[in-house]
Design an enzyme around this catalytic site. Structure first.
Site, PDB file in Angstrom:
ATOM      1  N   SER A 135     -43.731  -4.073  12.019  1.00 25.00           N
ATOM      2  CA  SER A 135     -43.796  -4.522  13.407  1.00 25.00           C
ATOM      3  C   SER A 135     -43.836  -6.037  13.476  1.00 25.00           C
ATOM      4  O   SER A 135     -44.379  -6.700  12.579  1.00 25.00           O
ATOM      5  CB  SER A 135     -45.072  -3.953  14.032  1.00 25.00           C
ATOM      6  OG  SER A 135     -45.364  -4.608  15.235  1.00 25.00           O
ATOM      7  N   TYR A 180     -54.532  -2.009  13.828  1.00 25.86           N
ATOM      8  CA  TYR A 180     -53.159  -1.485  13.759  1.00 25.86           C
ATOM      9  C   TYR A 180     -52.246  -2.483  13.040  1.00 25.86           C
ATOM     10  O   TYR A 180     -51.517  -2.131  12.105  1.00 25.86           O
ATOM     11  CB  TYR A 180     -52.617  -1.190  15.174  1.00 25.86           C
ATOM     12  CG  TYR A 180     -51.127  -0.984  15.185  1.00 25.86           C
ATOM     13  CD1 TYR A 180     -50.570   0.175  14.666  1.00 25.86           C
ATOM     14  CD2 TYR A 180     -50.262  -1.974  15.678  1.00 25.86           C
ATOM     15  CE1 TYR A 180     -49.196   0.357  14.639  1.00 25.86           C
ATOM     16  CE2 TYR A 180     -48.886  -1.807  15.656  1.00 25.86           C
ATOM     17  CZ  TYR A 180     -48.360  -0.643  15.138  1.00 25.86           C
ATOM     18  OH  TYR A 180     -46.992  -0.465  15.106  1.00 25.86           O
ATOM     19  N   LYS A 210     -50.064  -2.538   9.130  1.00 22.88           N
ATOM     20  CA  LYS A 210     -48.649  -2.854   8.857  1.00 22.88           C
ATOM     21  C   LYS A 210     -48.562  -3.906   7.758  1.00 22.88           C
ATOM     22  O   LYS A 210     -47.730  -3.819   6.859  1.00 22.88           O
ATOM     23  CB  LYS A 210     -47.951  -3.334  10.138  1.00 22.88           C
ATOM     24  CG  LYS A 210     -47.822  -2.264  11.205  1.00 22.88           C
ATOM     25  CD  LYS A 210     -46.949  -1.117  10.737  1.00 22.88           C
ATOM     26  CE  LYS A 210     -46.892   0.039  11.699  1.00 22.88           C
ATOM     27  NZ  LYS A 210     -46.312   1.254  11.134  1.00 22.88           N
TER      28      LYS A 210
END
Ligand code: NAD
Ligand code: UDP
Length: 329
Positions: free
Chosen positions: A124, A148, A152
């Site tokens: 992302s 989150y 990644k």
């Protein structure tokens, strides 16, 4: 190629499965349906008029993953499965660290065990943190402000180290900007559970009258109209980017931004949505959302030069197709 698509019943995975099938690849989906519906698998078949294999399993479950790998001879894995709600990741960090990093490790482990050498990972733009725009793949990654985003960054590092230790392992880390829109048929799209966190699904629900009004988080950013700027990319362009990345994959680690390279403000998106679809999107300006950055958009030159891929669809198509899907469900 025989491709294992994890999270293939989800938003981006389902569109990518359509493009893979249409390009002539065999698709095997594994998804635990924690954030998706079984109907999507039938919709993929309906759109493509092709068959696929579906396993309802959790990819953190080693025994289940081992069994799937032993049943097939995969040429590659595209790993979409994961949790993605930023706010929820702040509230339940362990849930996010566990699912998103363990799934990556388990899949990498069984790729090595079964000699599967191609791995494409859903990363992302959030990994860039508050770097200056446009974001370039060579930038040092900055803190992401939420668990989150950290999952990644960690998954990217895990895969990079696995590739270093296994010189014939080929990894593509795809950093998505803001995927929106739906398949042109309106049969598959983004259908978040409960009240959406992301802008486009919120807009479609307001336009449909399911939610009263959009709350625009801040109009005092240092951007042309003061609202946040993002690089929205049509999900079908994103899906095509995966197939390009897979088909060009060579040993080593390759990082690509998948975006359009163009920043759009919240207000611009709202106005375009209203104009294209002939609907009203009532909104009010409220305070900034904690953790949001002012601007995020991609430098897309690397994907163009190395993959021969660029986003073809514009903001109007994104608004049209998101609305088509909303009206069909
Ligand atoms: P999604 O929730 O629609 O799809 C993810 C799918 O994975 C779901 O179908 C869910 O049921 C499944 N899943 C989750 N954990 C699983 C597990 N342990 N085992 C098996 N299946 C599991 O999300 P999406 O928008 O399609 O995102 C796909 C990937 O792309 C995610 O990794 C996400 O973090 C990443 N990503 C998404 C965006 C975005 O804005 N949508 C942006 C950047 C990156
Ligand atoms: N946004 C907003 N209202 C909403 C949801 C989002 O104003 O209900 C804004 C948000 O502040 C950001 C942009 O829309 O500037 C995109 O937000 P989204 O959550 O879709 O993506 P991300 O923040 O992950 O880039």
């Amino acid at each position: 190629m025989h491709i294992l698509v994890t999270g293939g019943a989800g938003y981006i995975g389902s569109h990518t499965s359509v493009v893979l099938l249409e390009a002539g690849h065999e698709v095997i989906i594994v998804d635990n349906l924690s954030n998706s519906k079984i109907e999507t698998i039938d919709r993929i078949k309906q759109i493509t008029k092709k068959e696929l294999i579906f396993y309802q399993e959790d990819v953190t479950d080693e025994a289940a993953v081992d069994a799937i790998f032993s049943n097939h001879s995969f040429d590659g894995v595209i790993h979409f499965a994961g949790f993605k709600a930023v706010g929820e990741s702040v509230e339940f960090p362990l849930k996010y660290y566990y699912n998103n990093t363990v799934s990556t490790m388990v899949l990498a482990k069984y790729c090595l065990k079964y000699g599967v050498k191609q791995f494409v990972f859903s990363s992302s733009a959030t990994v860039y943190g508050e770097n200056d725009v446009p974001f370039v793949e060579t930038m040092e990654l900055l803190p992401t402000t939420n668990p989150y985003g950290e999952t990644k960054v960690i998954s990217e590092r895990i895969l990079t180290d696995v590739a270093k230790a296994n010189p014939d392992f080929a990894v593509s880390l795809l950093r998505y900007f803001n995927p929106v829109g739906a398949h042109e048929s309106g049969l598959i799209g983004e259908d978040p559970q409960g009240i959406p966190n992301n802008l486009m699904p919120y807009i479609t629900k307001v336009a449909k009258g399911k939610l009263e009004k959009l709350r625009i988080f801040g109009n005092d950013y240092p951007t042309p109209d003061g609202t946040g700027v993002r690089d929205y990319i049509h999900v079908m362009d994103l899906a095509e980017g995966h197939v390009a990345a897979l088909e060009k994959l060579t040993p080593g680690v390759h990082v690509y931004n998948l975006g359009t390279g163009r920043g759009i403000s919240v207000l611009e998106l709202v106005k375009t949505f209203e104009e294209v679809n002939g609907v009203k999107v009532p909104y009010e300006i409220v305070g900034r959302r904690p953790g949001d950055i002012a601007e995020s958009y991609a430098d897309v030159s690397k994907a163009k030069a190395e993959l021969g891929w660029t986003a073809k669809r514009g903001i109007r198509e994104m608004c049209r197709d998101a609305w088509r899907y909303e009206c069909g469900v």
